[in-house]
Design a protein around this motif. Sequence first.
Motif, PDB file in Angstrom:
ATOM      1  N   THR A 115       5.566  -7.897  11.620  1.00 62.62           N
ATOM      2  CA  THR A 115       4.371  -7.366  11.924  1.00 62.62           C
ATOM      3  C   THR A 115       3.074  -8.041  11.258  1.00 62.62           C
ATOM      4  OG1 THR A 115       4.081  -5.562  10.076  1.00 62.62           O
ATOM      5  CG2 THR A 115       5.166  -5.076  12.300  1.00 62.62           C
ATOM      6  N   SER A 117      -1.273  -8.262   9.787  1.00 62.30           N
ATOM      7  CA  SER A 117      -2.398  -7.445   9.552  1.00 62.30           C
ATOM      8  C   SER A 117      -3.481  -7.430  10.503  1.00 62.30           C
ATOM      9  CB  SER A 117      -2.901  -8.049   7.989  1.00 62.30           C
ATOM     10  OG  SER A 117      -3.465  -9.546   8.290  1.00 62.30           O
ATOM     11  N   ASP A 119      -6.424  -8.604  10.641  1.00 59.92           N
ATOM     12  CA  ASP A 119      -7.067  -9.807  10.612  1.00 59.92           C
ATOM     13  C   ASP A 119      -6.190 -11.039  10.913  1.00 59.92           C
ATOM     14  OD1 ASP A 119      -5.758 -10.231   8.278  1.00 59.92           O
ATOM     15  OD2 ASP A 119      -7.456 -10.391   6.980  1.00 59.92           O
ATOM     16  N   LEU A 122      -2.049 -12.350   7.529  1.00 61.97           N
ATOM     17  CA  LEU A 122      -0.818 -12.116   6.731  1.00 61.97           C
ATOM     18  C   LEU A 122       0.337 -11.583   7.724  1.00 61.97           C
ATOM     19  CD1 LEU A 122      -2.108  -9.748   3.730  1.00 61.97           C
ATOM     20  CD2 LEU A 122      -1.603 -12.232   3.624  1.00 61.97           C
ATOM     21  N   GLU A 123       1.686 -11.880   7.661  1.00 62.26           N
ATOM     22  CA  GLU A 123       2.981 -11.486   8.072  1.00 62.26           C
ATOM     23  C   GLU A 123       3.690 -10.709   7.427  1.00 62.26           C
ATOM     24  OE1 GLU A 123       6.296 -13.442  11.110  1.00 62.26           O
ATOM     25  OE2 GLU A 123       4.944 -14.753   9.916  1.00 62.26           O
ATOM     26  N   TYR A 124       3.863  -9.706   7.872  1.00 60.55           N
ATOM     27  CA  TYR A 124       4.884  -8.877   6.875  1.00 60.55           C
ATOM     28  C   TYR A 124       6.350  -8.869   7.372  1.00 60.55           C
ATOM     29  CZ  TYR A 124       0.798  -6.757   4.782  1.00 60.55           C
ATOM     30  OH  TYR A 124      -0.438  -6.535   4.076  1.00 60.55           O
ATOM     31  N   TYR A 131       5.682 -10.056   2.172  1.00 60.05           N
ATOM     32  CA  TYR A 131       4.601 -10.672   3.172  1.00 60.05           C
ATOM     33  C   TYR A 131       4.188 -11.888   2.815  1.00 60.05           C
ATOM     34  CZ  TYR A 131       1.076  -9.044  -0.108  1.00 60.05           C
ATOM     35  OH  TYR A 131       0.213  -8.943  -1.277  1.00 60.05           O
ATOM     36  N   THR A 133       1.334 -15.382   3.749  1.00 58.86           N
ATOM     37  CA  THR A 133       0.210 -15.861   4.634  1.00 58.86           C
ATOM     38  C   THR A 133       0.423 -16.619   5.837  1.00 58.86           C
ATOM     39  OG1 THR A 133      -0.009 -17.799   2.862  1.00 58.86           O
ATOM     40  CG2 THR A 133      -1.270 -16.041   2.513  1.00 58.86           C
ATOM     41  N   ASN A 156       6.215  -7.451  -1.953  1.00 59.77           N
ATOM     42  CA  ASN A 156       5.562  -6.078  -1.644  1.00 59.77           C
ATOM     43  C   ASN A 156       5.780  -4.967  -2.438  1.00 59.77           C
ATOM     44  OD1 ASN A 156       3.254  -5.006  -0.070  1.00 59.77           O
ATOM     45  ND2 ASN A 156       4.591  -4.372   1.547  1.00 59.77           N
TER      46      ASN A 156
END
Length: 219
Positions: A115, A117, A119, A122-124, A131, A133, A156
Amino acid sequence: MAALSTPVWAATTVQVGASGKTYASSVVQCAANPDTGEQSPVIEAGLFNPKQGASAIVSLNGVSVATATADKPANVWLADGNNKVVVALSKKTADSYAFTVQAGMCTLPDTSGNTFSADGMLEYGASGKSYATVTPGCALNPSTGMGQPYVNLFDNGTYLLNISVNGVPLTQLSGTHLHTPIFLSAGQNVISAANGYVSTDYYVRDGGDGTCGPALAAQ
């Protein structure tokens, strides 16, 4: 054709043959094969500091596959297993390069569970334990002395995560080491963050040609 000895010199992105007149990539990359449209293992082979008009025959496992010229190197698409690439300037001057391709090395992992963020910066990972950048920055890679694209990878929480890039172990993240820069090589890079056998998060990042502009301090 009498091939010379193995490459005598290696840099971050290329290795120069024993003759000092040819080069090949130092590592195998994954790229879209124009004949199939699929991600496939590939290296670049060409002439090192050539004279104008020079050319060489490039062969893969004994079969001629391309001609490299002073202005245009050759892309050599490799098969799984052991590959021998020869760049021959003449019958007497030829450099040999060996590459081993692991089966499935260019098969990208499933990241559909990741998923982002709000904006998009960030990718989780699917597990929620890490996560990264999304957009690469540019920094000086201390191990190569070159400016390279990089992303930051974060723990995280207080998990013990084993970090690898393209299958090569890099470092561990934990409650006392929460993040690390991941320098990207040319082409597709697969980053994994494994919490033992419990879960593994994957991230795919494009490193372009593996270099970037003026180096900045990694954050």
